[in-house]
Design a protein around this motif. Structure first.
Motif, PDB file in Angstrom:
ATOM      1  N   LEU A  98      18.946  44.713  45.002  1.00  0.00           N
ATOM      2  CA  LEU A  98      20.073  43.809  44.734  1.00  0.00           C
ATOM      3  C   LEU A  98      21.267  44.508  44.094  1.00  0.00           C
ATOM      4  O   LEU A  98      22.325  43.903  43.940  1.00  0.00           O
ATOM      5  N   ARG A  99      21.108  45.775  43.752  1.00  0.00           N
ATOM      6  CA  ARG A  99      22.161  46.470  42.994  1.00  0.00           C
ATOM      7  C   ARG A  99      23.409  46.731  43.817  1.00  0.00           C
ATOM      8  O   ARG A  99      24.535  46.528  43.330  1.00  0.00           O
ATOM      9  N   ASP A 100      23.263  47.168  45.055  1.00  0.00           N
ATOM     10  CA  ASP A 100      24.438  47.482  45.872  1.00  0.00           C
ATOM     11  C   ASP A 100      25.321  46.253  46.070  1.00  0.00           C
ATOM     12  O   ASP A 100      26.547  46.341  46.046  1.00  0.00           O
ATOM     13  N   LEU A 101      24.690  45.108  46.280  1.00  0.00           N
ATOM     14  CA  LEU A 101      25.442  43.873  46.464  1.00  0.00           C
ATOM     15  C   LEU A 101      26.267  43.572  45.208  1.00  0.00           C
ATOM     16  O   LEU A 101      27.443  43.206  45.276  1.00  0.00           O
ATOM     17  N   GLN A 102      25.655  43.740  44.037  1.00  0.00           N
ATOM     18  CA  GLN A 102      26.360  43.480  42.780  1.00  0.00           C
ATOM     19  C   GLN A 102      27.475  44.500  42.550  1.00  0.00           C
ATOM     20  O   GLN A 102      28.573  44.143  42.097  1.00  0.00           O
ATOM     21  N   LEU A 103      27.211  45.760  42.863  1.00  0.00           N
ATOM     22  CA  LEU A 103      28.232  46.798  42.694  1.00  0.00           C
ATOM     23  C   LEU A 103      29.437  46.538  43.590  1.00  0.00           C
ATOM     24  O   LEU A 103      30.588  46.698  43.171  1.00  0.00           O
ATOM     25  N   ALA A 104      29.171  46.127  44.824  1.00  0.00           N
ATOM     26  CA  ALA A 104      30.269  45.837  45.754  1.00  0.00           C
ATOM     27  C   ALA A 104      31.126  44.691  45.234  1.00  0.00           C
ATOM     28  O   ALA A 104      32.354  44.721  45.323  1.00  0.00           O
ATOM     29  N   PHE A 105      30.473  43.671  44.664  1.00  0.00           N
ATOM     30  CA  PHE A 105      31.213  42.534  44.121  1.00  0.00           C
ATOM     31  C   PHE A 105      32.064  42.987  42.932  1.00  0.00           C
ATOM     32  O   PHE A 105      33.228  42.591  42.796  1.00  0.00           O
ATOM     33  N   ALA A 106      31.504  43.816  42.079  1.00  0.00           N
ATOM     34  CA  ALA A 106      32.210  44.286  40.887  1.00  0.00           C
ATOM     35  C   ALA A 106      33.410  45.155  41.239  1.00  0.00           C
ATOM     36  O   ALA A 106      34.367  45.235  40.453  1.00  0.00           O
ATOM     37  N   ARG A 107      33.385  45.789  42.401  1.00  0.00           N
ATOM     38  CA  ARG A 107      34.449  46.719  42.777  1.00  0.00           C
ATOM     39  C   ARG A 107      35.544  46.080  43.623  1.00  0.00           C
ATOM     40  O   ARG A 107      36.397  46.783  44.174  1.00  0.00           O
ATOM     41  N   ARG A 108      35.538  44.763  43.730  1.00  0.00           N
ATOM     42  CA  ARG A 108      36.621  44.096  44.462  1.00  0.00           C
ATOM     43  C   ARG A 108      37.958  44.481  43.828  1.00  0.00           C
ATOM     44  O   ARG A 108      38.111  44.452  42.617  1.00  0.00           O
ATOM     45  N   PRO A 109      38.950  44.808  44.651  1.00  0.00           N
ATOM     46  CA  PRO A 109      40.223  45.309  44.115  1.00  0.00           C
ATOM     47  C   PRO A 109      40.899  44.363  43.124  1.00  0.00           C
ATOM     48  O   PRO A 109      41.519  44.802  42.164  1.00  0.00           O
ATOM     49  N   GLY A 110      40.762  43.061  43.330  1.00  0.00           N
ATOM     50  CA  GLY A 110      41.443  42.112  42.458  1.00  0.00           C
ATOM     51  C   GLY A 110      40.714  41.778  41.181  1.00  0.00           C
ATOM     52  O   GLY A 110      41.226  41.030  40.343  1.00  0.00           O
ATOM     53  N   GLY A 111      39.505  42.304  41.011  1.00  0.00           N
ATOM     54  CA  GLY A 111      38.714  41.995  39.823  1.00  0.00           C
ATOM     55  C   GLY A 111      37.683  40.915  40.099  1.00  0.00           C
ATOM     56  O   GLY A 111      37.608  40.360  41.201  1.00  0.00           O
ATOM     57  N   ALA A 112      36.876  40.589  39.098  1.00  0.00           N
ATOM     58  CA  ALA A 112      35.800  39.613  39.261  1.00  0.00           C
ATOM     59  C   ALA A 112      35.236  39.232  37.901  1.00  0.00           C
ATOM     60  O   ALA A 112      35.481  39.902  36.896  1.00  0.00           O
ATOM     61  N   VAL A 113      34.474  38.151  37.900  1.00  0.00           N
ATOM     62  CA  VAL A 113      33.700  37.750  36.730  1.00  0.00           C
ATOM     63  C   VAL A 113      32.228  37.892  37.098  1.00  0.00           C
ATOM     64  O   VAL A 113      31.787  37.360  38.123  1.00  0.00           O
ATOM     65  N   LEU A 114      31.475  38.620  36.296  1.00  0.00           N
ATOM     66  CA  LEU A 114      30.065  38.891  36.559  1.00  0.00           C
ATOM     67  C   LEU A 114      29.206  38.281  35.467  1.00  0.00           C
ATOM     68  O   LEU A 114      29.377  38.598  34.284  1.00  0.00           O
ATOM     69  N   ASP A 115      28.290  37.421  35.862  1.00  0.00           N
ATOM     70  CA  ASP A 115      27.434  36.687  34.925  1.00  0.00           C
ATOM     71  C   ASP A 115      26.002  37.173  35.099  1.00  0.00           C
ATOM     72  O   ASP A 115      25.496  37.197  36.230  1.00  0.00           O
ATOM     73  N   GLY A 116      25.355  37.592  34.008  1.00  0.00           N
ATOM     74  CA  GLY A 116      23.970  38.040  34.171  1.00  0.00           C
ATOM     75  C   GLY A 116      23.326  38.547  32.900  1.00  0.00           C
ATOM     76  O   GLY A 116      23.572  38.039  31.803  1.00  0.00           O
ATOM     77  N   ARG A 117      22.473  39.548  33.059  1.00  0.00           N
ATOM     78  CA  ARG A 117      21.745  40.143  31.947  1.00  0.00           C
ATOM     79  C   ARG A 117      22.164  41.595  31.707  1.00  0.00           C
ATOM     80  O   ARG A 117      22.066  42.098  30.600  1.00  0.00           O
ATOM     81  N   ASP A 118      22.580  42.278  32.791  1.00  0.00           N
ATOM     82  CA  ASP A 118      22.874  43.712  32.683  1.00  0.00           C
ATOM     83  C   ASP A 118      24.204  44.078  33.331  1.00  0.00           C
ATOM     84  O   ASP A 118      24.425  45.220  33.715  1.00  0.00           O
ATOM     85  N   GLN A 119      25.106  43.116  33.434  1.00  0.00           N
ATOM     86  CA  GLN A 119      26.365  43.383  34.128  1.00  0.00           C
ATOM     87  C   GLN A 119      27.257  44.357  33.357  1.00  0.00           C
ATOM     88  O   GLN A 119      27.912  45.214  33.942  1.00  0.00           O
ATOM     89  N   GLY A 120      27.272  44.239  32.044  1.00  0.00           N
ATOM     90  CA  GLY A 120      28.098  45.134  31.242  1.00  0.00           C
ATOM     91  C   GLY A 120      27.433  46.442  30.878  1.00  0.00           C
ATOM     92  O   GLY A 120      28.097  47.378  30.427  1.00  0.00           O
ATOM     93  N   THR A 121      26.129  46.538  31.067  1.00  0.00           N
ATOM     94  CA  THR A 121      25.400  47.756  30.710  1.00  0.00           C
ATOM     95  C   THR A 121      25.078  48.625  31.920  1.00  0.00           C
ATOM     96  O   THR A 121      25.072  49.847  31.828  1.00  0.00           O
ATOM     97  N   VAL A 122      24.794  47.993  33.077  1.00  0.00           N
ATOM     98  CA  VAL A 122      24.345  48.738  34.255  1.00  0.00           C
ATOM     99  C   VAL A 122      25.302  48.594  35.439  1.00  0.00           C
ATOM    100  O   VAL A 122      25.703  49.581  36.045  1.00  0.00           O
ATOM    101  N   ILE A 123      25.653  47.363  35.770  1.00  0.00           N
ATOM    102  CA  ILE A 123      26.440  47.131  36.989  1.00  0.00           C
ATOM    103  C   ILE A 123      27.886  47.565  36.821  1.00  0.00           C
ATOM    104  O   ILE A 123      28.452  48.251  37.680  1.00  0.00           O
ATOM    105  N   CYS A 124      28.517  47.186  35.727  1.00  0.00           N
ATOM    106  CA  CYS A 124      29.927  47.543  35.538  1.00  0.00           C
ATOM    107  C   CYS A 124      30.194  47.929  34.084  1.00  0.00           C
ATOM    108  O   CYS A 124      30.909  47.218  33.368  1.00  0.00           O
ATOM    109  N   PRO A 125      29.636  49.062  33.641  1.00  0.00           N
ATOM    110  CA  PRO A 125      29.839  49.474  32.245  1.00  0.00           C
ATOM    111  C   PRO A 125      31.294  49.793  31.916  1.00  0.00           C
ATOM    112  O   PRO A 125      31.656  49.831  30.736  1.00  0.00           O
ATOM    113  N   GLU A 126      32.127  50.000  32.954  1.00  0.00           N
ATOM    114  CA  GLU A 126      33.538  50.307  32.727  1.00  0.00           C
ATOM    115  C   GLU A 126      34.413  49.054  32.689  1.00  0.00           C
ATOM    116  O   GLU A 126      35.640  49.140  32.596  1.00  0.00           O
ATOM    117  N   ALA A 127      33.808  47.861  32.740  1.00  0.00           N
ATOM    118  CA  ALA A 127      34.569  46.610  32.743  1.00  0.00           C
ATOM    119  C   ALA A 127      35.494  46.529  31.534  1.00  0.00           C
ATOM    120  O   ALA A 127      35.078  46.814  30.411  1.00  0.00           O
TER     121      ALA A 127
END
Length: 217
Positions: A98-127
């Protein structure tokens, strides 16, 4: 190149993070991903297929077919789906599926809101904006109990409190991507807050982060 304006909203079950993430997505006109629904979908769909939820590789094969557009099934929001999600989320193969799908969503050019358990630590630590939303187990259990009652599920408060304790232990204790605040996340305890108060507090946190992001150009 500057990173897109991504807001991560992490935290335990029934902390209010889903509501807060939805409000922020509307406020900033950003697409939102509820990553917990991906794991709920994986658990429910694997169960429907007769797959053992403790077999990480088998569940991962199911998870690879999940798309963001297919998360509207009401069963994904039931108590059973939450328990299934917590069980399958401990498996590294499922998380990788499921990681690639989440990474692709996080890298949308206009930005995004990510809700979860590890979004700020693993999926998008540069948020640029990171929140960790929490509340006491008792408050979270009462919220979830009322929500499930409204959905017509027959369940007691004590059962939900036990569910919360079990899920917290499982989500926080797993070896791969355990639930925890990112080092630079702002902690928001919603225990004594109304929905409006929590949403307003979150908006002020994000506004401060957005100002820093704007000034970084």
């Amino acid at each position: 190149m500057r990173v897109p304006f991504v807001i991560t909203v992490d935290g335990p079950a029934a902390s209010g993070k889903g509501t807060i993430a939805s409000r922020l997505a509307r406020e900033y006109d950003l697409p939102m991903l509820d990553s917990g629904l991906l794991y709920r979908a994986a658990g429910v769909l694997a169960g429907r297929a007769g797959v053992d939820l403790d077999d990480g590789e088998a569940v991962a094969r199911v998870a690879r077919g999940i798309q963001v557009e297919h998360l509207g099934d009401p069963e994904f929001r039931t108590r059973g789906a939450g328990e299934a999600a917590s069980r399958v989320a401990v498996h590294t193969p499922v998380r990788l599926a499921l990681r690639d799908l989440q990474l692709a969503f996080a890298r949308r050019p206009g930005g995004a809101v990510l809700d979860g358990r590890d979004q700020g630590t693993v999926i998008c630590p540069e948020a640029p904006a990171k929140l960790y939303v929490t509340a006491s187990p008792e408050v979270r259990a009462e919220r979830r109990w009322k929500q499930l009652q409204a959905q017509g599920e027959a369940v007691t408060y004590d059962e939900i409190l036990a569910d919360i304790a079990r899920r917290d232990a499982r989500d926080g204790g797993r070896a791969d991507s355990p639930m925890r605040p990112a080092e630079d996340a702002v902690l928001l305890d919603t225990s004594g807050m109304t929905i409006e108060q929590a949403a307003d507090a979150a908006r002020r946190i994000v506004e401060a982060a957005r100002a820093r992001w704007e000034n970084s150009r």
